[in-house]
Design a protein around this motif. Structure first.
Motif, mmCIF file in Angstrom:
data_model
loop_
_atom_site.group_PDB
_atom_site.id
_atom_site.type_symbol
_atom_site.label_atom_id
_atom_site.label_comp_id
_atom_site.label_asym_id
_atom_site.label_seq_id
_atom_site.Cartn_x
_atom_site.Cartn_y
_atom_site.Cartn_z
ATOM 1 N N PRO A 129 31.299 33.750 26.927
ATOM 2 C CA PRO A 129 31.858 34.769 26.064
ATOM 3 C C PRO A 129 32.511 36.161 26.563
ATOM 4 O O PRO A 129 31.492 36.719 27.632
ATOM 5 N N GLY A 130 33.577 36.883 26.409
ATOM 6 C CA GLY A 130 34.090 37.912 27.131
ATOM 7 C C GLY A 130 34.691 37.688 28.518
ATOM 8 O O GLY A 130 35.222 38.541 29.105
ATOM 9 N N SER A 132 37.500 36.807 29.835
ATOM 10 C CA SER A 132 38.665 36.862 29.458
ATOM 11 C C SER A 132 39.667 38.151 30.141
ATOM 12 O O SER A 132 38.880 39.261 30.196
ATOM 13 N N SER A 134 41.719 39.679 28.853
ATOM 14 C CA SER A 134 41.912 40.539 27.522
ATOM 15 C C SER A 134 41.084 41.513 27.347
ATOM 16 O O SER A 134 41.018 42.697 26.767
ATOM 17 N N ASP A 135 39.730 41.390 28.226
ATOM 18 C CA ASP A 135 38.617 42.280 28.239
ATOM 19 C C ASP A 135 39.089 43.230 29.488
ATOM 20 O O ASP A 135 39.294 42.824 30.428
ATOM 21 N N ASN A 137 37.560 45.256 31.007
ATOM 22 C CA ASN A 137 36.299 45.358 32.157
ATOM 23 C C ASN A 137 36.804 44.358 33.266
ATOM 24 O O ASN A 137 36.630 44.462 34.574
ATOM 25 N N VAL A 138 37.060 42.999 32.806
ATOM 26 C CA VAL A 138 37.410 42.049 33.459
ATOM 27 C C VAL A 138 38.588 42.104 34.138
ATOM 28 O O VAL A 138 38.832 41.731 35.518
#
Length: 834
Positions: A129-130, A132, A134-135, A137-138
């Motif tokens: 989860p998270g 991606s 699209s985050d 931070n990532v």
């Protein structure tokens, strides 16, 4: 006991124990076998649990090895492939990972030291989860990793762009001062306009005494003419005729018959008839002559029109005078506050700007000393002397008395006035406060007249009209230059259609694009750069990444000073990304407007280009306005022109106070025209990928010297020659400005989101063979940057004999535990990411 007997007893005893040991050993070996079998099978389970961990780890690595190659090649970012073939390969690899539990599973005849031929193996994975792109931070983490060894080189190649950020930060004071100085220019021009509006109303009221004098004279002339007619012999004869009209007419008829030969032979005029005949008056002719004689007097007395003042507009004029006085009072108060504010700002400005502006505005406060003169004159006219009511009384009196004279006229025409009589009014008294008779106010009015009027055509030194003419010239020059910076920018860049925007999940920036003057007059603050702290580091890092990956308005334009390759097309030039990919419409969906999208965020490329142009030119306009003080030759010329214009009104009283208004207004108009002309030339250079001096302090750094001759006069050109455009000071290119503005004005999350949108569009564009793009097969929301790989294994007990299990452990807790161990999938998960 004998020795021999004792030994025999022991031997017999031992012989009896042999069977017991055998039975005991037999009994104890069964549970030993069960326990040993359990231990061995449990050890096997433990062994394959370690194998499951390694399999999960290896599977996670295998999944990550199937990354999106296009995304990596274009932007150096990693994500598990979204390609169907790649996802199918991951599923196939899961089967191969299972062979580690049964080496023969690959049908190659391999064998292991402990094959798990009966093991049931399941390998699966899930997106963390998270995890991606699209985050934000990532995405920022991967960009930072990509830029780790590139940022230094990019910073060096950017030519001291990091120093530019500090330079902009230090220019904040000058930018603020320019905004305030422009506000003061507007207020001075507004005040001069309001003074002129006030004067025009006061000028009308100054004409009122002459107007009512004319009204009185017209009335008196009419009355006198009526009196003269009533006293004339002609009128007396007319009245006498009317009294004996029957007898006189009969005598006239008899006279006419005789004269025409139509009378009887013996018919003659008696002396009495002759006397009556001589009293005959041609009534119609007399009336016509009388009406013609009175027509002009009657018209003059009854016509209350006047220019510029008359009864009907006097009330409105006085009310307008009050309105303009209040508006001027408000403007002067605002001006006073603006001067206070600017004086405080000047303390932290550059020396040239500080000295130049301080000299200009030092006398502005004098005008506020005369605020009471404007309102005070109105108070005398209306509040004290009630001239609105006086005018109403004057109008009522005239409208009452003039019709009485008209009645007298009609009575004269009908002979109803006794000859020699004059019972009507001979004159009227109209009341009014003539402020021109008030010594102080007369001087005030005369000074206003000097300020607002001039007898010449505006060419003489010290003539206010010369200042107005110069302001008009400056305004025309400014508008002409401004036109070059208005309208839509020409571009072939695509737009983000509504369909694509919906798939991106981005509606784009909304509202109209702010204009150039919005940025100049609204001010631009760069102080937040210093306040942003550690976030600025990420933003600068991201900006270097963006500028290395995306195109702008000047992409494809050969940089200034870079020679074309030998034998190549001198016009052809290409920019390459950090990943050595040629920027073009084949890869960059918004080619020619990508960096501008990062700054503006509009779905329309034209809007983003307009927005970028306006904000850059807004900065340039402020900088060039400041340069009008720092470039000595320009500052001296403008100061001389403004001082000359101020001489027209400089004397005493309100004139001396208004002179600084004229000086500041003329100076401000010329400086703004100069700044706009320079900005237009700067913009042309920036679009050609040339560099422009950030803060011009030298005459040879100017771009528009030739054009300035028309604005500042031929003497300017003769005296100072022409600029060389040899830019030796700190200069910036178009993309330098864009870099700074993105770093300073776009927050981190917004910049990352827009960067993500561009990457999404470009990956899809690179996959797309056509010119149009309607659907997005690659989406940031579907990217996977970390997976949780799981290996689940289930295996039967094979060492523990089934009969032993059923014979000795049936119904026990151990049997239940073994059944659970055989029926349960033992799973191990490992998280792996890029």
């Amino acid at each position: 006991m004998k020795k021999g007997q004792k030994k025999k007893y022991i031997s017999a005893r031992r012989r009896g124990s042999r069977g017991i040991i055998t039975v005991f050993v037999t009994l104890i070996m069964v549970p030993v076998v069960a326990i040993t079998g359990i231990m061995v099978d449990v050890s096997r389970l433990k062994l394959y649990s370690s194998q499951a961990v390694m399999a999960a780890d290896a599977y996670g690595e295998v999944i990550l090895s199937e990354f999106d190659n296009l995304l990596k090649e274009l932007y150096g970012l990693f994500s598990v492939t979204q390609n169907k073939e790649g996802l199918a390969a991951i599923d196939t690899l899961a089967k191969h990972m299972g062979y580690s539990f049964n080496p023969n599973g690959d049908k190659k005849g391999l064998s292991g030291f402990m094959p798990y031929q009966d093991a049931d193996v399941v390998l699966t994975y899930e997106k963390v989860p998270g995890a991606s792109l699209s985050d934000n931070n990532v995405l920022m983490t991967q960009i930072a990793a990509f830029m780790k060894y590139r940022v230094v080189q990019e910073a060096l190649e950017a030519g001291g762009i990091l120093d530019t950020l500090g330079e902009f930060d230090s220019l904040d004071s000058d930018m603020d001062a320019m905004e305030s100085r422009n506000e003061i220019t507007d207020s001075c021009s507004k005040a001069l306009g309001q003074i002129d509006d006030y004067y025009q109303e006061l000028k009308k009221l100054a004409a009122y005494p002459d107007y009512i004098e004319e009204r009185q004279e017209a009335f008196e002339g009419y009355s006198k003419e009526l009196t003269d007619i009533a006293k004339s012999d002609e009128y007396a004869a007319y009245v006498e005729y009317l009294e004996d009209k029957t007898d006189i007419d009969a005598a006239k008829e008899k006279y006419d018959r005789i004269a025409e030969g139509n009378a009887a032979d013996d018919e003659t005029m008696t002396a009495e008839e002759q006397e009556l005949y001589e009293k005959y008056v041609d009534v119609e002719a007399y009336k016509e002559d009388l009406e013609e004689q009175l027509e002009d007097y009657e018209t003059a007395a009854g016509d209350n029109s006047g220019d510029p003042i008359h009864f009907d507009n006097t009330k409105e004029t006085i009310q307008n005078l009050e309105k303009h006085a209040k508006e001027l009072e408000k403007t002067l108060k605002t001006l006073d506050e603006q001067v206070e504010k600017l004086q405080g700002q000047l303390e932290s400005c550059s020396e040239e700007v500080k000295e130049g502006i301080r000299t200009e505005i030092e006398d502005l406060k004098k005008i506020t000393e005369h605020t009471d003169d404007f309102m005070g004159t109105y108070v005398l006219i209306e509040t004290t002397h009630k001239d609105i009511q006086n005018n109403a009384d004057n109008q009522e009196l005239m409208e009452e008395e003039v019709p009485k004279l008209d009645t007298v006229k009609e009575n004269l025409l009908t002979g109803n006035v006794e000859p020699g009589d004059s019972y009507w009014a001979k004159t009227v008294t109209l009341l009014w406060y003539d402020f021109l008779e008030d010594g102080g106010k007369k001087d005030f009015y005369q000074k206003l007249k000097e300020i607002c009027e001039s007898e010449s055509d505006g060419d003489e030194e010290g003539d206010k009209k010369a200042g107005d003419k110069k302001k008009k010239e400056a305004e025309e020059a400014r508008k002409k230059a401004e036109k070059e910076l208005e309208g839509d920018e020409e571009t072939g860049a695509r737009d983000i259609t509504a369909e694509l925007a919906g798939q991106l999940g981005s509606n784009g920036a909304s509202g109209n694009v702010p204009s150039l003057t919005d940025y100049f007059s609204g001010g631009l603050s760069f102080e937040k750069l210093a306040q942003a702290g550690s976030q600025v580091v990420d933003r600068i890092l991201l900006a270097f990444y963006d500028f290395g990956m995306f195109s702008s308005r000047v992409s494809g334009v050969r940089p200034e000073g870079e020679e074309a390759p030998a034998g190549g097309d001198s016009e052809e030039y290409a920019d390459y990304s950090l990943t050595k990919v040629k920027m073009s419409k084949d890869v960059n969906y918004l080619y020619g407007a990508e960096l501008e999208y990062l700054l503006g965020g509009y779905n329309s490329s034209v809007s983003n280009l307009n927005h970028t142009r306006n904000i850059i030119c807004g900065v340039r306009l402020a900088m060039n306005f400041a340069s009008s003080y720092s470039v000595r030759e320009v500052n001296e010329t403008i100061t001389t022109i403004a001082d000359t214009a101020a001489k027209a009104v400089a004397a005493t009283g309100v004139g001396a106070a208004a002179a600084p208004l004229v000086r500041v207004a003329v100076s401000g108009a010329l400086r703004l025209a100069f700044a706009t002309m320079e900005t237009a030339a700067d913009w042309s250079s920036l679009k050609a990928r040339k560099s422009v001096v950030l803060f011009k302090r030298k005459f040879d750094e100017l771009e528009t010297v030739d054009a300035l001759r028309g604005l500042l006069g031929e003497e300017f050109g003769k005296k100072y020659g022409s600029g060389s455009s040899d830019k030796k000071s700190f200069s910036l290119t178009y993309e330098n400005y864009l870099f700074v503005l993105i770093c300073l004005l776009v927050d981190d999350n917004t910049l990352l989101s827009r960067t993500s949108n561009l990457i999404t569009l470009n990956v899809n564009q690179a996959q797309n063979s056509g010119d149009t793009l309607s659907t997005l097969s690659f989406k940031m929301a579907d990217t996977v940057t970390a997976v949780e790989a799981t290996c689940k294994v289930k295996e039967d007990f094979v060492v523990l004999p089934k009969n032993i299990l059923e014979l000795y452990l049936k119904g026990t807790g151990t049997e239940s535990l073994i059944n659970v161990l055989e029926d349960h999938y033992f799973g191990y998960s490992i998280i792996r990411g890029y």
